[in-house]
Write a protein that holds these residues in place. Sequence first.
Motif, PDB file in Angstrom:
ATOM      1  N   PRO A  78       7.921  -6.740  -1.962  1.00  0.00           N
ATOM      2  CA  PRO A  78       7.835  -5.498  -1.186  1.00  0.00           C
ATOM      3  C   PRO A  78       7.343  -4.304  -1.996  1.00  0.00           C
ATOM      4  CG  PRO A  78       9.858  -6.662  -0.665  1.00  0.00           C
ATOM      5  CD  PRO A  78       9.241  -7.389  -1.812  1.00  0.00           C
ATOM      6  N   ALA A  79       7.855  -4.123  -3.219  1.00  0.00           N
ATOM      7  CA  ALA A  79       7.450  -2.965  -4.024  1.00  0.00           C
ATOM      8  C   ALA A  79       5.963  -3.026  -4.361  1.00  0.00           C
ATOM      9  CB  ALA A  79       8.280  -2.892  -5.297  1.00  0.00           C
ATOM     10  N   LEU A  80       5.455  -4.222  -4.608  1.00  0.00           N
ATOM     11  CA  LEU A  80       4.040  -4.374  -4.931  1.00  0.00           C
ATOM     12  C   LEU A  80       3.184  -4.127  -3.700  1.00  0.00           C
ATOM     13  CD1 LEU A  80       1.860  -5.025  -6.944  1.00  0.00           C
ATOM     14  CD2 LEU A  80       2.332  -7.471  -6.617  1.00  0.00           C
ATOM     15  N   ARG A  81       3.607  -4.614  -2.546  1.00  0.00           N
ATOM     16  CA  ARG A  81       2.862  -4.350  -1.313  1.00  0.00           C
ATOM     17  C   ARG A  81       2.784  -2.848  -1.059  1.00  0.00           C
ATOM     18  NH1 ARG A  81       1.579  -8.333   2.128  1.00  0.00           N
ATOM     19  NH2 ARG A  81       1.614  -6.934   3.929  1.00  0.00           N
ATOM     20  N   GLU A  82       3.870  -2.156  -1.303  1.00  0.00           N
ATOM     21  CA  GLU A  82       3.885  -0.715  -1.092  1.00  0.00           C
ATOM     22  C   GLU A  82       2.909  -0.003  -2.020  1.00  0.00           C
ATOM     23  OE1 GLU A  82       7.072   3.024  -1.106  1.00  0.00           O
ATOM     24  OE2 GLU A  82       7.776   0.954  -1.340  1.00  0.00           O
ATOM     25  N   ARG A  83       2.849  -0.441  -3.272  1.00  0.00           N
ATOM     26  CA  ARG A  83       1.935   0.167  -4.240  1.00  0.00           C
ATOM     27  C   ARG A  83       0.476  -0.048  -3.867  1.00  0.00           C
ATOM     28  NH1 ARG A  83       4.055  -2.607  -9.386  1.00  0.00           N
ATOM     29  NH2 ARG A  83       1.826  -2.616  -9.846  1.00  0.00           N
TER      30      ARG A  83
END
Length: 200
Positions: free
Chosen positions: A84-89
Amino acid sequence: MSPQIIYRRGLLLGLALLAGCASAPLPAPPVSSTDELHILVFRGGTAARLGHNHVLRAADLRVQWAAGGPMLRFRLDALAIDPPALRERLGAAFASSMDDEARAGTRANLLKALDAAAHPEVVVRALQQVGEGGRRAVEAEVTLHGVTRRQWFVAEVDGRRARGELVVRQSDFGIRPFTVLGGLLAVQDALVVQFELLQP
């Protein structure tokens, strides 16, 4: 079953593009938290808007340095699927949410489709560098799906840190990109591999 659900489930097979060679393992240095490798998988087909783009992170990325440059290896069963954090970035193109069930299904189908026991790794080996200063042309050998190909890409070098991107076409490695419903939903042939490495 909606086209979006069909796409999400079918995409699991499309991720089969990540199979590596079944070579004997080399002694692996400790995994470095400063080295990163991501693979961007893009939706396609005439109804692409119903699907999702995906990002895969090589959670166990191992890097060995030689005169020509680094060799990168990672295990298929250690891939992080759509963190999730990578998708957000990654911004708006990856803004759609992916639940744990979708990630677990992707992983299970991926390992089965690729026969991960026989093809556990993906390998990218730098062969030579051309240029000096901040930009280098790098020739690399990519082993994917039991096939090895050579290709060039540009890397940005800043001291001991190197960043780069290369485009990998599934069809160049004998992989047929996933498609369903006569091309209504599909995975695009071209993938983007992004890396950032810190030389010891």
